[in-house]
Design an enzyme around this catalytic site. Structure first.
Site, PDB file in Angstrom:
ATOM      1  N   ARG A 162     -14.297  -7.349  -2.770  1.00 49.01           N
ATOM      2  CA  ARG A 162     -13.647  -7.191  -1.452  1.00 49.01           C
ATOM      3  C   ARG A 162     -13.248  -5.718  -1.279  1.00 49.01           C
ATOM      4  NH1 ARG A 162      -8.109  -5.730   0.297  1.00 49.01           N
ATOM      5  NH2 ARG A 162      -7.950  -6.498   2.425  1.00 49.01           N
ATOM      6  N   THR A 213       0.919  -1.123   0.000  1.00 46.02           N
ATOM      7  CA  THR A 213       0.000   0.000   0.000  1.00 46.02           C
ATOM      8  C   THR A 213       0.965   1.179   0.000  1.00 46.02           C
ATOM      9  OG1 THR A 213      -1.644  -1.138   1.353  1.00 46.02           O
ATOM     10  CG2 THR A 213      -1.662   1.226   1.505  1.00 46.02           C
ATOM     11  N   SER A 221     -11.023  -2.791   0.598  1.00 50.43           N
ATOM     12  CA  SER A 221      -9.767  -2.565   1.316  1.00 50.43           C
ATOM     13  C   SER A 221      -9.968  -1.616   2.497  1.00 50.43           C
ATOM     14  CB  SER A 221      -8.767  -1.957   0.330  1.00 50.43           C
ATOM     15  OG  SER A 221      -7.665  -1.432   1.002  1.00 50.43           O
ATOM     16  N   ASP A 222      -9.085  -1.733   3.482  1.00 51.92           N
ATOM     17  CA  ASP A 222      -9.090  -0.779   4.614  1.00 51.92           C
ATOM     18  C   ASP A 222      -8.643   0.619   4.186  1.00 51.92           C
ATOM     19  OD1 ASP A 222      -6.381  -2.093   4.294  1.00 51.92           O
ATOM     20  OD2 ASP A 222      -5.903  -0.380   5.576  1.00 51.92           O
TER      21      ASP A 222
END
Ligand code: GLY
Length: 316
Positions: A207, A179, A209-210
């Site tokens: 999905r 990241t 992501s944070d």
């Protein structure tokens, strides 16, 4: 610098994960991170604001194929690239983000645009519509090495860690946990944080992501944090928001970072974070083996790239 000006501070990261494979790998990552720190710190030194500095830093890191964001993003289980990014202006406590967007060079630019909108977090179709509305040119962020990694994974029924494949040749740690992120304190004491990612790689379609959640990217007037690592671990720790709120409640940044990393480690999380507080403290922490970060403390550039370093967290 006038009496009410503060010394700008900057920290950037290019991911966390398994250790760098060699001194050559360390030198390569150092060169990439230091060049970004130099360029962005110049902007802060000449009075640039924290939000612009963070946006610029994220763009520069998204341009670097070494890191898993923008150009060089990993592929998802269906072979597509979907990227996510967030920007938080700590002075206004304003969060904006883009989730699972494709065919764009700089996801962080969309997050920046959304700072001024009523609807500040958009996902997939909404992101595509926004690109069209803004006339952003179509861009394919795929690089050959990521495609080769994905094809090798496919041949092996996706049962092998991506880390050991092509990444080994590139002398870089595991790209899947990568990241990028930037936290800046400007000369008026304003903090901003930005994070951008290609995701975990090989994830299910849809999905999230944070990186485009306050768990992965958060700032207020007291501190700013950008996280990296396994998104699910970061969400379950609510890591970025937790560190920032601890600082806002009076804890020093070093203590807030240490405590949060100790808690994360006790729950066997795989993550890392970079941070700056309004008092000018720069900090980083990790439960993974390494966090690839570099900073400018107002006097000089430093980094966390000692490839044998096992420290849980540190501050400056
Ligand atoms: N931290 C990036 C991700 O898990 O998507």
């Amino acid at each position: 610098m006038s009496a009410n000006q503060v010394q700008p501070k900057l920290i950037v990261h290019g991911g966390a994960g398994g250790h760098l494979r060699s001194e050559k790998g360390e030198a390569m990552v150092r060169k990439a991170l230091h060049s970004v720190v130099e360029e962005v710190y110049d902007l802060l030194a000449y009075g640039g604001n924290a939000v612009d500095a963070v946006t610029m830093g994220c763009q520069l890191l998204e341009n670097q194929p070494t890191f898993n964001a923008g150009t060089g993003s990993v592929l998802q289980s269906d072979g597509q690239i979907r990227m996510s990014a967030a920007l938080m202006d700590g002075a206004r406590q304003r969060f904006s983000g883009i989730i699972n967007v494709s065919r764009v060079r700089h996801p962080i630019e969309l997050a920046k645009f959304l700072q001024g909108e009523d609807d500040r977090v958009l996902s997939d179709y909404g992101g595509a519509e926004l690109l069209r509305e803004l006339n952003v040119p179509i861009y394919d962020p795929l690089i050959n090495i990521r495609l080769q990694e994905w094809m090798q994974e496919r041949e092996e029924n996706f049962d092998k860690e991506m880390a050991g494949v092509i990444a080994e040749q590139a002398l870089i740690h595991e790209p899947r946990k990568g990241t990028i992120g930037v936290v800046a304190l400007d000369d008026r004491g304003r903090i901003a944080a930005g994070t951008s990612t290609g995701g975990k790689g090989l994830e299910r379609i849809g999905r999230v992501s944070d990186s485009a959640m306050p768990a992965g990217n958060y700032a207020d007037a007291s501190a700013g944090v950008s996280c990296t690592g396994i998104g699910e671990d970061i969400m379950e720790e609510c890591l970025a928001a937790k560190i920032v709120i601890r600082v806002g409640d009076g804890m020093s940044l070093a203590t807030a970072m240490n405590k949060s990393m100790e808690e994360s480690r006790s729950r066997k999380r795989d993550l890392g974070a970079i941070a700056i507080a309004s008092d000018g403290t720069i900090a980083w922490g990790k439960t993974s083996e390494v966090i690839l970060a570099a900073y400018h403390d107002g006097k000089q550039i430093g980094d966390t790239l000692n490839w044998n370093n096992q420290e849980l967290s540190d501050y400056h």
